[in-house]
Scaffold this active site. Structure first.
Site, mmCIF file in Angstrom:
data_model
loop_
_atom_site.group_PDB
_atom_site.id
_atom_site.type_symbol
_atom_site.label_atom_id
_atom_site.label_comp_id
_atom_site.label_asym_id
_atom_site.label_seq_id
_atom_site.Cartn_x
_atom_site.Cartn_y
_atom_site.Cartn_z
ATOM 1 N N ASP A 519 0.869 -1.168 0.000
ATOM 2 C CA ASP A 519 0.000 0.000 0.000
ATOM 3 C C ASP A 519 0.911 1.225 0.000
ATOM 4 O OD1 ASP A 519 -2.413 1.529 0.301
ATOM 5 O OD2 ASP A 519 -1.879 1.786 2.407
ATOM 6 N N ASP A 714 -7.283 -1.776 3.658
ATOM 7 C CA ASP A 714 -6.319 -2.820 3.307
ATOM 8 C C ASP A 714 -6.730 -4.183 3.853
ATOM 9 O OD1 ASP A 714 -4.542 -1.041 2.028
ATOM 10 O OD2 ASP A 714 -3.772 -0.401 3.976
#
Length: 825
Positions: A519, A714
């Site tokens: 990420d 996430d």
């Protein structure tokens, strides 16, 4: 026996409740029958106090012996176990889940090998109402999850006692006492076996020499009886653990690893006893004593290695102090047990002392050492308003801390639970090894029967002793020890690096990873973007728009939300909040329905978004604010890369791991960040389902993907990857779904973790290969009559020890030279 008798029954101070020796250190006492009674740990003190508070002191008045596991009557055991069902007792070690689900950490006495773990897990796991029961062979700690509406904790503990083990609520001091007692018992048995072996060998030497020199029959008979006298305590005392374990397995209709050992020892002793009584035939008391000694020596060395392998995990448990300096309304200090602290209390932490619970600094400023929690050895400066974590050490100046979280809600407690879960989980390779070991014992007994039949036909005088050597020489223990010892050592190394393993399969899977998906915000960047500009697009000015934006982000875990709240700490209250992961937040502020987030999502409420700002730089984060009447403002934020990010990406690429960047931020910002780091595959503007689809596509091509992230958005990606890593500073949901947690938030730990994982897998394969090779070579040699029983005992012990010592090499942290060698390899 009265209540005042038990603790002086053996001349030393013992715990009035459980009978264990009272260790040195903090004194724990409970007033019973008007006298202060010694306790060995806070757990026993809590149970004893609950008994007194419940008016049940008669339990102590009428018991006939201390509960040492041997002399205590069964009804008293059951009475004590039922006390663990009391809510006030469970409060100290049981964590409540959804509904009636409960979870507890226990410590098991009597575990001697991997077969004991299998037996206890199988037996307890089949009880109705038990949802999960996992035992860590290295630390003998068990993780129990049960439905309290279907089964009580005391019934579970009774079931464990029924198969020959004792379970107690886990307490680090109690575990240390139990480990000391385990070592002391093993040393006693080893001493008896060693002394008996030496004496029997002297007698055997006289028999061997006298056999060729015409020794008189009465002297030969006398020496045989002397050999029997010395060998008997070796068999019935020193070898007792083998017989107890074998009988336990046979009662459960299972062939454990001590079954062939017990058969060999018992058969050799019985045959020698018959020969002594009859006065004819050969006696082999020397062989019996010798291979009992070597088997015990191997077990003892394995036990020491196992205790050492579990030290890294136990260091975390022992971080929490037992007491704290609580301040009253006048600021006067009072020393109280840490378990009595409540949220809102004020405690003073002096320099060099450990912070007792999670809290926030109310007074003072100092440096705090969090190295044993995060692996970060540099103390951090903490001032008024900063959070401190229980288990960290105050370095310089006194601090006044307001308690926020206590007991099972603290960060340290959650870390310990995750670590317990990881050590209790069994990867596929470990489960396979356990099954192979079970079948191996059955095959061994069949082979031994065939060998006996063959030698009975070849040379009946040697049939028994050749079969004995076959039973002793084989080593299924090495097969079952290969995986758990390596995983325990690797988990300890990773924990010292600041990478907490929370799932058992994580190390094995990380070693096979081919790709890692990053990420962006909060992972490759510092995760603390600063507000650069608020551009008003409607009638409201920039300050008013900022207040509205901060109100919408008041509960957000995203880095943008943190930045807006820092820029405007006095925002109005919003309600009807609804977060769309990866898109933004919608809610009502001062009667107006608002949205903040990505332009394509905000336009659903406020219409067509404006053109991008001409002053924006590559990598900037832009979010829009709108109400039902149109666009209100454009907010621009800027994050900075972590200083180590580029080096980490290069090291991972050198290790053969392909990095890719999957971000919900704008594609231009994502590509800019990827260019700075040298990541070729970068995709921006992705919703959580888009990230998950990208992961699935790679997996469909045969890739093994690791994912690294920190936000709520996430969590699906972390759950979908084969192995996932969450940043410690990220959202709780992301950490809960992750297989590993990066406690220090330092990315340079990642390449080292890959090195440790690959070394672990390599050592596991070495251990399994060695165990198989040893047995393939040793069994034919023993079956051919080339291996004496005492030589077989040495070989079996050495085989298990080689596996354990090889696994302990993983305790060494990988240095730069090790990483370079790994990359070159």
């Amino acid at each position: 026996m009265t209540a005042s008798d038990p603790t002086k029954a053996d001349g030393g101070q013992r715990c009035f409740h459980c009978g264990l020796p009272v260790p040195r250190g903090p004194a724990y006492e409970v007033e019973i029958d008007g006298a202060a009674r010694p306790m060995c740990c806070p757990g026993c003190r809590a149970v004893a106090q609950a008994i007194v508070d419940g008016g049940l002191e008669d339990y102590y008045r009428h018991r006939t012996a201390l509960p040492d596991g041997r002399s205590e009557p069964l009804p008293e055991i059951l009475d004590e176990l039922r006390l663990y069902d009391r809510p006030e007792v469970q409060r100290t070690f049981v964590r409540a889940g959804e509904g009636e689900v409960r979870e507890a950490s226990l410590i098991l006495e009597g575990i001697t090998c991997a077969a004991c773990v299998w037996l206890s897990e199988r037996h307890v796991g089949e009880l109705p109402g038990v949802l999960e029961f996992r035992v860590n062979y290295t630390t003998h700690r068990a993780r129990l999850k049960w439905d309290d509406s279907r089964i009580s904790l005391s019934r579970v503990l009774e079931a464990i006692a029924a198969i020959g083990y004792r379970a107690h609520p886990f307490d680090p001091e109690r575990q240390e006492v139990l480990q000391k007692r385990e070592r002391a018992r093993m040393l006693k048995r080893l001493a008896v076996a060693g002394l008996g072996m030496m004496q029997v060998m002297m007698v055997a030497l006289g028999l061997y020499i006298g056999h060729g020199q015409g020794m008189q029959a009465d002297i030969r008979t006398l020496l045989r009886w002397v050999g029997l006298a010395f060998a008997t305590p070796v068999v019935f005392y020193a070898a007792q653990p083998f017989f107890v374990s074998a009988w336990r397995d046979l009662r459960r209709r299972r062939l454990g690893m001590d079954v062939p050992v017990s058969l060999a020892v018992g058969a050799a002793y019985a045959a020698s006893l018959v020969a002594t009584l009859a006065g004819t035939g050969e006696v082999y008391f020397d062989s019996v004593s010798m291979f009992v000694f070597f088997l015990l020596l191997g077990r003892f060395l394995e036990m020491l290695a196992r205790h050492r392998a579990g030290q890294a995990a136990e260091e975390r448990v022992r971080l929490q102090p037992t007491g704290a300096r609580r301040l009253d309304a006048e600021g006067v200090e009072e020393w109280v047990p840490a378990g009595e602290l409540q949220p809102g209390d004020l405690v003073r932490v002096r320099p060099g002392e450990t912070v007792p619970v999670d809290g926030r600094i109310e007074g003072g400023a100092s440096s705090v050492d969090e190295s044993l929690l995060s692996g970060e050895f540099q103390p951090h400066r903490r001032v008024v308003g900063d959070a401190v974590v229980g288990g960290s050490i105050n370095v310089e100046s006194p601090l006044v801390v307001r308690v926020e979280r206590v007991g099972e809600d603290t960060v340290l407690a959650s870390i310990v639970r995750l670590l317990d879960r990881a050590l209790a989980d069994k990867p596929r390779m470990a489960q396979l090894a356990d099954r192979v070991a079970g079948w191996f014992v059955g095959a061994l007994l069949i082979v031994a029967a065939g060998v006996f039949a063959a030698w009975w036909w070849i040379d009946a005088s040697r049939a028994f002793w050749v079969t004995l050597a076959v039973l002793v020489v084989t080593c299924p223990c090495a097969l079952s020890l290969a995986m758990p010892t390596a995983l325990a050592a690797a988990t300890g190394s990773l924990t010292r690096l600041g990478l907490l393993v929370t799932r058992g399969h994580a190390v094995e899977t990380l070693a096979r990873c081919t790709h890692i998906a990053f990420d962006k915000t909060g992972t490759l960047t510092c995760g603390e973007p600063e507000l650069i500009e608020v551009e008003a697009l409607g009638e409201s000015d920039a300050d008013a728009c900022l207040r509205l934006a901060a109100a919408l982000e008041q509960a957000s875990e995203h880095a943008v939300g943190h930045a807006l709240r820092r820029a405007c700490p006095l925002a109005p209250v919003a309600d009807e909040l609804r977060a769309e992961p990866g898109l933004g937040v919608e809610g009502r502020v001062e009667g107006r329905r608002l949205r903040i987030g990505r332009p394509e999502w905000v336009r659903g409420l406020g219409g067509v978004p404006p053109a991008p700002s001409s002053s924006a730089e590559a990598g900037d984060i832009e979010v829009l604010l709108a109400d039902e009447d149109g666009m209100l403002a454009r907010l621009r934020l800027r994050d900075r890369l972590r200083p180590e990010a580029a080096q980490v990406v290069a090291q991972l690429r050198a290790l053969g791991v392909t990095p890719l960047l999957l971000s919900g931020d704008a594609p231009e910002a994502t590509r800019h960040t990827a260019g700075l780091l040298g990541i070729e595959d970068a995709r921006g503007g992705l919703a959580p389902e888009d990230k998950l689809a990208a992961i699935r596509a790679l997996q469909g091509q045969g890739a093994v993907v690791a994912a690294l992230g920190d936000g709520v958005n996430d969590a699906p990606v972390l759950a979908g990857a084969q192995v996932s890593v969450a940043m410690a500073g990220g959202a709780q949901l992301a950490q809960a779904g992750a297989d590993m947690v990066l406690l220090s938030d330092r990315l340079e730990r990642l390449p080292a973790a890959f090195v440790v994982a690959r070394r672990t897998l390599r050592i596991v394969r070495q251990n399994l290969s060695w165990a198989l090779f040893y047995n393939v070579v040793a069994v034919p040699l023993a079956a051919a009559g080339l291996v004496a029983p005492w030589m077989a005992a040495i070989g079996m012990s050495a085989s298990s020890l080689v596996v354990v010592v090889n696994a302990l090499r993983l305790r060494d942290l990988p240095g730069e030279r090790g990483r370079e060698a790994e990359v070159a390899g």
